[in-house]
Design a protein around this motif. Structure first.
Motif, PDB file in Angstrom:
ATOM      1  N   ALA A   1       0.827  -1.194   0.000  1.00  0.00           N
ATOM      2  CA  ALA A   1       0.000   0.000   0.000  1.00  0.00           C
ATOM      3  C   ALA A   1       0.871   1.256   0.000  1.00  0.00           C
ATOM      4  N   LEU A   2       1.925   1.249   0.806  1.00  0.00           N
ATOM      5  CA  LEU A   2       2.811   2.417   0.859  1.00  0.00           C
ATOM      6  C   LEU A   2       3.497   2.652  -0.476  1.00  0.00           C
ATOM      7  N   GLN A   3       3.800   1.556  -1.165  1.00  0.00           N
ATOM      8  CA  GLN A   3       4.440   1.682  -2.466  1.00  0.00           C
ATOM      9  C   GLN A   3       3.487   2.333  -3.478  1.00  0.00           C
ATOM     10  N   ARG A   4       2.197   1.983  -3.434  1.00  0.00           N
ATOM     11  CA  ARG A   4       1.209   2.591  -4.333  1.00  0.00           C
ATOM     12  C   ARG A   4       1.041   4.075  -4.038  1.00  0.00           C
ATOM     13  N   VAL A   5       1.036   4.441  -2.750  1.00  0.00           N
ATOM     14  CA  VAL A   5       0.921   5.849  -2.366  1.00  0.00           C
ATOM     15  C   VAL A   5       2.144   6.618  -2.848  1.00  0.00           C
ATOM     16  N   ALA A   6       3.324   6.050  -2.679  1.00  0.00           N
ATOM     17  CA  ALA A   6       4.553   6.711  -3.139  1.00  0.00           C
ATOM     18  C   ALA A   6       4.534   6.894  -4.652  1.00  0.00           C
ATOM     19  N   GLU A   7       4.070   5.880  -5.385  1.00  0.00           N
ATOM     20  CA  GLU A   7       3.973   5.959  -6.844  1.00  0.00           C
ATOM     21  C   GLU A   7       2.970   7.036  -7.262  1.00  0.00           C
ATOM     22  N   ALA A   8       1.835   7.105  -6.578  1.00  0.00           N
ATOM     23  CA  ALA A   8       0.828   8.127  -6.886  1.00  0.00           C
ATOM     24  C   ALA A   8       1.385   9.524  -6.648  1.00  0.00           C
TER      25      ALA A   8
END
Length: 181
Positions: A1-8
């Motif tokens: 989830a943190l990786q998706r937020v960072a990508e966004a």
């Protein structure tokens, strides 16, 4: 989830692509929009206009062809919204009707007309020319309808004779009647 937020977050703070202009100015109406980008995972690019003279390109902003196409579509819509009403005003003012309009991206002409009364206007007029020129180009295209279809000649008959020529041709059409299909 943190990786998706960072990508966004990375996508939202991406730098504009080199082919996206910093702004778009319409000399014709003296208005300019700042162009911002907002990356997303969308497969396409859309242009959103906000109330503060800002255009936001949203989507795959790394796809320069998609960005260019989206901006071109926006310019064409704006050209239609601005130039067609001007042409209608001029048509009513000088008494020369037309059947329909088209907005194009012509390379060398500012407009053209067909024998059936279609006026084609160039979207470049918005960007490169002032309002007086744009209205003049529309007036010239309307006069070509008379030259091509009705035989009026601007050099032979003069601009001042245009209204009289129109009235005469209108009376002739009424006298001989019109066929309703």
């Amino acid at each position: 989830a943190l990786q998706r937020v960072a990508e966004a977050r990375r996508l939202q703070t991406a730098e504009p692509t080199p082919s996206v202009p910093a702004s778009i100015r319409f000399a014709c109406i003296g208005r300019e929009w700042r162009v911002d980008t907002q990356a997303s995972r969308s497969r396409s690019v859309v242009v959103q206009e906000d109330s503060s003279n800002r255009l936001i390109l949203r989507g795959r902003i790394d796809d320069t062809a998609a960005c260019d196409a989206a901006l071109q579509r926006w310019v064409m819509r704006q050209a239609h919204e601005i130039l067609v009403p001007w042409l209608g005003e001029i048509s009513r003012e000088i008494g020369i009707p037309f059947t329909r309009t088209a907005i194009r991206k012509q390379k060398s002409r500012w407009g053209s007309c067909s024998r059936i009364g279609t006026i084609s206007l160039n979207a470049k007029t918005l960007i490169e020319k002032d309002a007086d020129f744009a209205k003049f180009a529309g007036r010239i295209q309307l006069s070509f309808i008379y030259e091509e279809v009705l035989g009026w000649d601007i050099l032979r008959d003069g601009v001042g004779a245009l209204r009289d020529f129109h009235r005469k041709k209108f009376r002739e059409a009424i006298q001989r009647g019109t066929e309703i299909q």
